[in-house]
Design an enzyme around this catalytic site. Structure first.
Site, PDB file in Angstrom:
ATOM      1  N   GLU A 121      -6.814  17.497 -12.507  1.00 54.37           N
ATOM      2  CA  GLU A 121      -6.402  16.150 -11.617  1.00 54.37           C
ATOM      3  C   GLU A 121      -4.755  15.987 -11.311  1.00 54.37           C
ATOM      4  OE1 GLU A 121      -9.452  12.829 -13.369  1.00 54.37           O
ATOM      5  OE2 GLU A 121      -7.544  13.149 -14.495  1.00 54.37           O
ATOM      6  N   CYS A 367       0.810   8.294 -17.060  1.00 50.99           N
ATOM      7  CA  CYS A 367       1.242   9.441 -17.965  1.00 50.99           C
ATOM      8  C   CYS A 367       0.612   9.548 -19.299  1.00 50.99           C
ATOM      9  CB  CYS A 367       2.821   8.701 -18.243  1.00 50.99           C
ATOM     10  SG  CYS A 367       3.552  10.101 -19.599  1.00 50.99           S
TER      11      CYS A 367
END
Length: 380
Positions: A121, A367
């Site tokens: 990703e 994150c």
């Protein structure tokens, strides 16, 4: 009795014998050579052997890097016959987009598919000032950080340099299409540990920053590491020009060991020494990354330990990061009041600190959330 006859051939460096290597590969029915591993001079030699004019090599090389072709059929200023010949002689294992998701805050997450059916990703993070590509360096990860979704995955393999390059190209295309602006920054903060895929990461950055590639300044590229002291020193020896970020997340060895097993072999003292060596050799910007976890590393004592480390390294910035929950971890985000107290304590002690708000949480793009989850494609 039959005898087995072995024909000895000299072992020659591939870089000096590209066409011989390609012919041997076809003779032995092994995998074809990835054309993007060839230099411009090697491509030129290939066309000279075919009796083609020299400018064909420049055309192909331009398609591979500047014009960003993803298959031989895209090279429209070559004849169909020549494109077919290239496809016969070489492999072109480009990355493909599998699914794309769009966050309410404008973040775009893409799951890419590799030629051997793995997934990885990357994320486009837009702000008023920047369009940042967050790219991956490995398929999975071997470091097992307790707060990171990728850390709960197995490491399947390193990404090749051209696969990393493809991520940037495709995310840049998304930025141009969605926001009508090119990428301004690249951060290696996606899946995997960049310094455990050292050669491919540096080779990808070389292509990204080359005038024959994307032409992006290395000063706009940041490589983030969980802390591999030996390779941080190697970055210094190699005189790299990009920025470096250390994912610290705890300011003493005991706590860091609990959440980041890499600290067992790369403790904080060794990382401080390596960062100082890196700065001495390059003068490049250094950032500390520090995720706040409720009742773990968010006290004033933790802040004081962070200040002590900050003062031992010529760091430009400490990024205080909001924790983004994942299914496998038990951590929680501190209350806003606790975060504010922590930030004010850093500022009072003259630490250049910035609170980095999460982006893309609703699509698991923030994150620590990248994990190749199955997701339906979305329209922007």
């Amino acid at each position: 009795m039959h005898q087995l006859i072995l024909i000895a051939t000299p072992i020659l460096p591939y870089s000096h014998t590209p066409t011989l290597f390609a012919y041997l590969c076809r003779f032995m029915k092994t995998d074809k050579t990835n054309i993007r591993t060839l230099s411009k001079s090697e491509i030129l030699e290939y066309f000279e052997d075919l009796g083609e004019p020299k400018f064909r090599a420049a055309q192909v090389y331009e398609w591979l890097w500047q014009k960003q072709a993803f298959k031989f059929e895209d090279m429209t200023n070559l004849s169909k016959e020549l494109r077919a010949k290239l496809a016969k002689d070489f492999a072109f294992p480009a990355l493909r987009i599998d699914t794309t998701q769009y966050s309410a805050d404008g973040t775009v997450k893409t799951r890419f598919k590799t030629f051997d059916n793995h997934f990885v990703e990357g994320v486009l993070i837009p702000t008023d000032e920047r369009r940042t590509a967050c790219v991956s360096s490995q398929i999975g990860c071997s470091l097992s950080c307790k707060f990171c979704a990728t850390g709960y995955m197995d490491r399947e393999r390193n990404l090749e340099f051209d696969e990393i390059y493809d991520q940037v190209v495709l995310i840049n295309q998304q930025s141009e299409k969605t926001y009508e602006k090119r990428l301004s920054n690249i951060v290696f903060m996606g899946m995997g540990e960049p310094l455990l895929n050292y050669k491919n990461v540096l080779r990808a950055i070389d292509k990204i920053s080359s005038a024959e590639g994307l032409g992006m300044s290395p000063r706009r590229i940041t490589v983030s590491t969980a802390g591999v002291a030996k390779m941080i020193r190697q970055l210094g020896d190699d005189k790299v020009k990009f920025k470096l970020a250390l994912s610290l997340h705890a300011a003493n060895d005991q706590k860091r060991h609990e959440i980041m097993p890499i600290n067992d072999t790369n403790n904080i003292r060794s990382l401080i020494e390596a960062l100082n060596y890196f700065y001495k050799q390059t003068g490049n910007e250094i950032t500390f990354e520090y995720i706040l976890f409720q009742d773990f590393n968010d006290s004033l004592k933790d802040a004081d330990e962070l200040i002590k480390i900050y003062r031992q390294v010529p760091a430009d910035l400490v990024n205080i990061i909001e924790y983004n929950p994942i299914a496998d971890a038990v951590f929680a985000k501190p209350d806003e009041s606790v975060t504010n107290i922590f930030m004010k304590h850093l500022e009072k002690n003259k630490v250049n600190a910035r609170l980095r708000r999460s982006r893309g949480k609703d699509i698991d793009a923030a994150c620590g959330q990248l994990a190749n989850k199955n997701a339906s494609p979305q329209l922007p």
